[in-house]
Scaffold this motif. Structure first.
Motif, PDB file in Angstrom:
ATOM      1  N   THR A  59       0.804  -1.225  -0.127  1.00 42.66           N
ATOM      2  CA  THR A  59      -0.147   0.119   0.047  1.00 42.66           C
ATOM      3  C   THR A  59       0.772   1.492   0.110  1.00 42.66           C
ATOM      4  O   THR A  59       0.489   2.587   0.192  1.00 42.66           O
ATOM      5  N   GLY A  60       2.168   1.234  -0.260  1.00 39.90           N
ATOM      6  CA  GLY A  60       2.853   2.406  -0.321  1.00 39.90           C
ATOM      7  C   GLY A  60       3.404   2.997   0.912  1.00 39.90           C
ATOM      8  O   GLY A  60       3.558   3.964   1.069  1.00 39.90           O
ATOM      9  N   ARG A  61       3.708   2.212   2.124  1.00 42.42           N
ATOM     10  CA  ARG A  61       3.917   2.834   3.346  1.00 42.42           C
ATOM     11  C   ARG A  61       5.410   3.312   3.383  1.00 42.42           C
ATOM     12  O   ARG A  61       5.642   4.079   4.367  1.00 42.42           O
ATOM     13  N   ASN A  62       6.400   3.170   2.392  1.00 47.64           N
ATOM     14  CA  ASN A  62       7.352   3.670   2.418  1.00 47.64           C
ATOM     15  C   ASN A  62       7.557   5.196   1.467  1.00 47.64           C
ATOM     16  O   ASN A  62       8.455   5.935   1.544  1.00 47.64           O
ATOM     17  N   LEU A  63       6.277   5.350   0.704  1.00 43.88           N
ATOM     18  CA  LEU A  63       6.337   6.815  -0.107  1.00 43.88           C
ATOM     19  C   LEU A  63       6.373   7.872   0.778  1.00 43.88           C
ATOM     20  O   LEU A  63       7.236   8.830   0.274  1.00 43.88           O
ATOM     21  N   GLN A  64       6.152   7.910   1.750  1.00 44.51           N
ATOM     22  CA  GLN A  64       6.163   9.460   2.777  1.00 44.51           C
ATOM     23  C   GLN A  64       7.392   9.381   3.089  1.00 44.51           C
ATOM     24  O   GLN A  64       7.880  10.648   3.534  1.00 44.51           O
ATOM     25  N   TYR A  65       8.666   8.679   3.137  1.00 38.70           N
ATOM     26  CA  TYR A  65       9.713   8.955   3.514  1.00 38.70           C
ATOM     27  C   TYR A  65      10.695   9.118   2.296  1.00 38.70           C
ATOM     28  O   TYR A  65      11.914   9.310   2.930  1.00 38.70           O
ATOM     29  N   TYR A  66      10.501   8.871   1.263  1.00 37.54           N
ATOM     30  CA  TYR A  66      11.624   9.393   0.173  1.00 37.54           C
ATOM     31  C   TYR A  66      11.671  10.733  -0.013  1.00 37.54           C
ATOM     32  O   TYR A  66      11.036  11.528   0.214  1.00 37.54           O
ATOM     33  N   THR A  67      12.948  10.830  -0.752  1.00 35.02           N
ATOM     34  CA  THR A  67      12.979  12.310  -1.200  1.00 35.02           C
ATOM     35  C   THR A  67      12.824  12.298  -2.687  1.00 35.02           C
ATOM     36  O   THR A  67      13.475  11.768  -3.445  1.00 35.02           O
ATOM     37  N   TRP A  68      11.639  13.283  -2.860  1.00 36.13           N
ATOM     38  CA  TRP A  68      11.205  13.461  -4.241  1.00 36.13           C
ATOM     39  C   TRP A  68      11.626  14.600  -4.924  1.00 36.13           C
ATOM     40  O   TRP A  68      10.879  14.972  -6.098  1.00 36.13           O
ATOM     41  N   GLU A  69      12.230  15.574  -4.230  1.00 30.70           N
ATOM     42  CA  GLU A  69      12.416  16.823  -5.029  1.00 30.70           C
ATOM     43  C   GLU A  69      13.057  16.822  -6.388  1.00 30.70           C
ATOM     44  O   GLU A  69      12.792  17.441  -7.252  1.00 30.70           O
ATOM     45  N   ALA A  70      13.847  15.587  -6.740  1.00 32.03           N
ATOM     46  CA  ALA A  70      14.681  15.565  -7.889  1.00 32.03           C
ATOM     47  C   ALA A  70      13.586  15.290  -9.178  1.00 32.03           C
ATOM     48  O   ALA A  70      14.025  15.373 -10.077  1.00 32.03           O
ATOM     49  N   LEU A  71      12.520  14.629  -8.496  1.00 33.61           N
ATOM     50  CA  LEU A  71      11.509  14.499  -9.701  1.00 33.61           C
ATOM     51  C   LEU A  71      10.901  15.766 -10.259  1.00 33.61           C
ATOM     52  O   LEU A  71      10.516  15.780 -11.447  1.00 33.61           O
ATOM     53  N   GLY A  72      10.704  16.776  -9.527  1.00 29.48           N
ATOM     54  CA  GLY A  72      10.481  18.131 -10.015  1.00 29.48           C
ATOM     55  C   GLY A  72      11.414  18.852 -10.834  1.00 29.48           C
ATOM     56  O   GLY A  72      11.300  19.863 -11.497  1.00 29.48           O
ATOM     57  N   GLU A  73      12.758  18.218 -11.030  1.00 31.20           N
ATOM     58  CA  GLU A  73      13.690  18.794 -11.798  1.00 31.20           C
ATOM     59  C   GLU A  73      13.540  18.607 -13.232  1.00 31.20           C
ATOM     60  O   GLU A  73      12.934  17.588 -13.765  1.00 31.20           O
ATOM     61  N   ALA A  74      14.527  19.198 -14.062  1.00 30.90           N
ATOM     62  CA  ALA A  74      14.468  18.784 -15.588  1.00 30.90           C
ATOM     63  C   ALA A  74      14.964  17.253 -15.692  1.00 30.90           C
ATOM     64  O   ALA A  74      15.834  17.020 -14.780  1.00 30.90           O
ATOM     65  N   LYS A  75      14.524  16.767 -16.598  1.00 26.85           N
ATOM     66  CA  LYS A  75      14.791  15.422 -16.890  1.00 26.85           C
ATOM     67  C   LYS A  75      16.404  15.386 -17.241  1.00 26.85           C
ATOM     68  O   LYS A  75      16.807  16.001 -18.085  1.00 26.85           O
ATOM     69  N   PRO A  76      17.244  14.384 -16.395  1.00 27.06           N
ATOM     70  CA  PRO A  76      18.717  14.461 -16.623  1.00 27.06           C
ATOM     71  C   PRO A  76      19.094  13.915 -18.095  1.00 27.06           C
ATOM     72  O   PRO A  76      18.333  12.893 -18.553  1.00 27.06           O
ATOM     73  N   ALA A  77      20.020  14.184 -18.648  1.00 26.86           N
ATOM     74  CA  ALA A  77      20.515  13.426 -19.803  1.00 26.86           C
ATOM     75  C   ALA A  77      20.844  11.973 -19.559  1.00 26.86           C
ATOM     76  O   ALA A  77      21.023  11.584 -18.412  1.00 26.86           O
ATOM     77  N   ALA A  78      21.077  11.055 -20.606  1.00 25.51           N
ATOM     78  CA  ALA A  78      21.295   9.851 -20.352  1.00 25.51           C
ATOM     79  C   ALA A  78      22.585   9.649 -19.915  1.00 25.51           C
ATOM     80  O   ALA A  78      23.537  10.283 -20.103  1.00 25.51           O
TER      81      ALA A  78
END
Length: 383
Positions: free
Chosen positions: A163-182
């Motif tokens: 049920t995603g009990r770990n989701l609240q503890y992850y660091t998500w700030e990088a998902l809001g950044e520009a998509k990194p290159a390969a």
């Protein structure tokens, strides 16, 4: 002319008789005695000892009362009461959170876990998840989840996410950044996330958790795809241009490739994950050794890490005996065997997978008698 009277002669005879009957003292003692000095006997007197000082005596107490005892011993009594209360509260809490007065029955060894708890249905999935709050708080699992999530970085795969009990503890700030290159990663945190579970009901609860846990998810729309995933009918939820996914699939089958697979050229290494996390998954699969070997094939060599937080057999035979006796009832509700030997399963996976090695294996909570196991694995790269 000397006249000796009768009385003086008699006195002389008495003096001589008295001298013969007295104790024979050294002659030197009588040498300095003046002549014709009368003998005087001295009575024995014991030498007087100095009186020893006596401690001041307290006035006698008629009887001790509870108030007087408390005033004299409040500190040790308070410590003993707190210790006894803590031990009693811990024992009762652990028994309530773990055993729940399960009847002792012989475990059904032939029963195969499917990852879908029998007590879980689509109607009570959220309520089923809330029932775990107390036991995980009491056993310190919530703190361990937070510590485990701190290691998640780069392209992350969470297996058996439930049920995603770990989701609240992850660091998500990088998902809001520009998509990194390969081939390049963001400075910190998660750049892509794939959550996999076999239960669609649990993933539905996890989907609602994502909206609250991931800041970039606010107001975003998601697409839903139905597909055949390695022979298993499931679903695929995609968010943020496929950088955040929920996949309904079996952990024994081929694992989905990470988001960077679409950004790698044909000459680069096949897509693998930087971090793989699994919490309480080995107890809920039919072949835990095969699942571990499957994870080893999906992690990046050398730099990638596999983190496991599992429960199983502990240090003491008494605790393991209680787990064995109540394993059948626990399986009927939660669909997992909580008495598996996690360390032995990891050793079997190491023997079957060349290059797989243990970075760290320890039991983080001594209060749980060694039943919680933290495992960190990695794959050695081919030289």
């Amino acid at each position: 002319m000397i006249v000796i009277t009768r009385g003086s002669a008699k006195a002389t005879r008495l003096r001589g008789r008295f001298a013969s009957t007295t104790s024979k003292a050294p002659r030197k003692a009588h040498a300095n005695r003046p002549p014709h000095s009368p003998l005087v006997s001295k009575q024995y007197k014991p030498s007087a000892r100095k009186p020893q000082p006596q401690p001041p005596s307290s006035p006698p107490r008629s009887s001790d009362t509870l108030q007087s005892l408390w005033r004299r011993s409040w500190l040790p009594l308070s410590g003993a009461a707190l210790l006894a209360g803590f031990l009693g509260f811990y024992i009762i809490g652990t028994a309530t959170a773990s055993l729940k007065s399960c009847p002792c029955r012989i475990p059904r060894e032939h029963a195969t876990p499917t990852g879908r708890p029998p007590a879980l249905t689509g109607d009570n999935a959220e309520q089923f998840d809330k029932e775990l709050d107390f036991s995980e708080w009491w056993m310190g699992i919530a703190k361990l989840r937070k510590k485990l999530a701190h290691h998640a970085k780069g392209d992350v795969l969470e297996l058996a996410m439930g049920t995603g009990r770990n989701l609240q503890y992850y660091t998500w700030e990088a998902l809001g950044e520009a998509k990194p290159a390969a081939g390049r990663k963001a400075s910190r945190g998660i750049t892509s996330f794939t959550g996999l579970d076999i239960s669609a009901d649990m993933l539905d609860v996890a989907r609602r958790r994502l909206v609250a846990a991931v800041p970039p998810m606010a107001g975003s729309e998601f697409t839903m795809e139905r597909a055949m995933l390695a022979g298993q009918t499931g679903g695929h939820l995609s968010f943020l241009n496929d950088r955040l996914r929920l996949v309904c699939s079996d952990a024994h089958q081929s694992l989905p490739r990470p988001d960077n697979a679409t950004r790698l050229s044909s000459t680069e290494t096949s897509a693998t994950y930087d971090t793989i996390i699994q919490t309480f998954g080995l107890c809920s699969v039919s072949d835990p050794v095969a699942v571990l070997c499957n994870l080893a094939s999906a992690v990046k060599p050398d730099s990638g890490r596999i983190f496991l937080l599992e429960h199983g057999k502990g240090w003491y035979g008494l605790v393991n005996g209680l787990l064995d006796k109540n394993a059948d009832k626990h399986f009927e509700k939660y669909g997992c065997w909580w008495n598996r030997d996690i360390e032995s399963l990891v050793d079997q996976a190491l023997q079957k997978t060349p290059g797989l090695e243990i970075v760290k294996l320890h039991r983080p909570n001594p209060m749980q008698m060694g039943t919680l196991v933290w495992v960190e694995l990695r794959m050695r790269g081919k030289k």
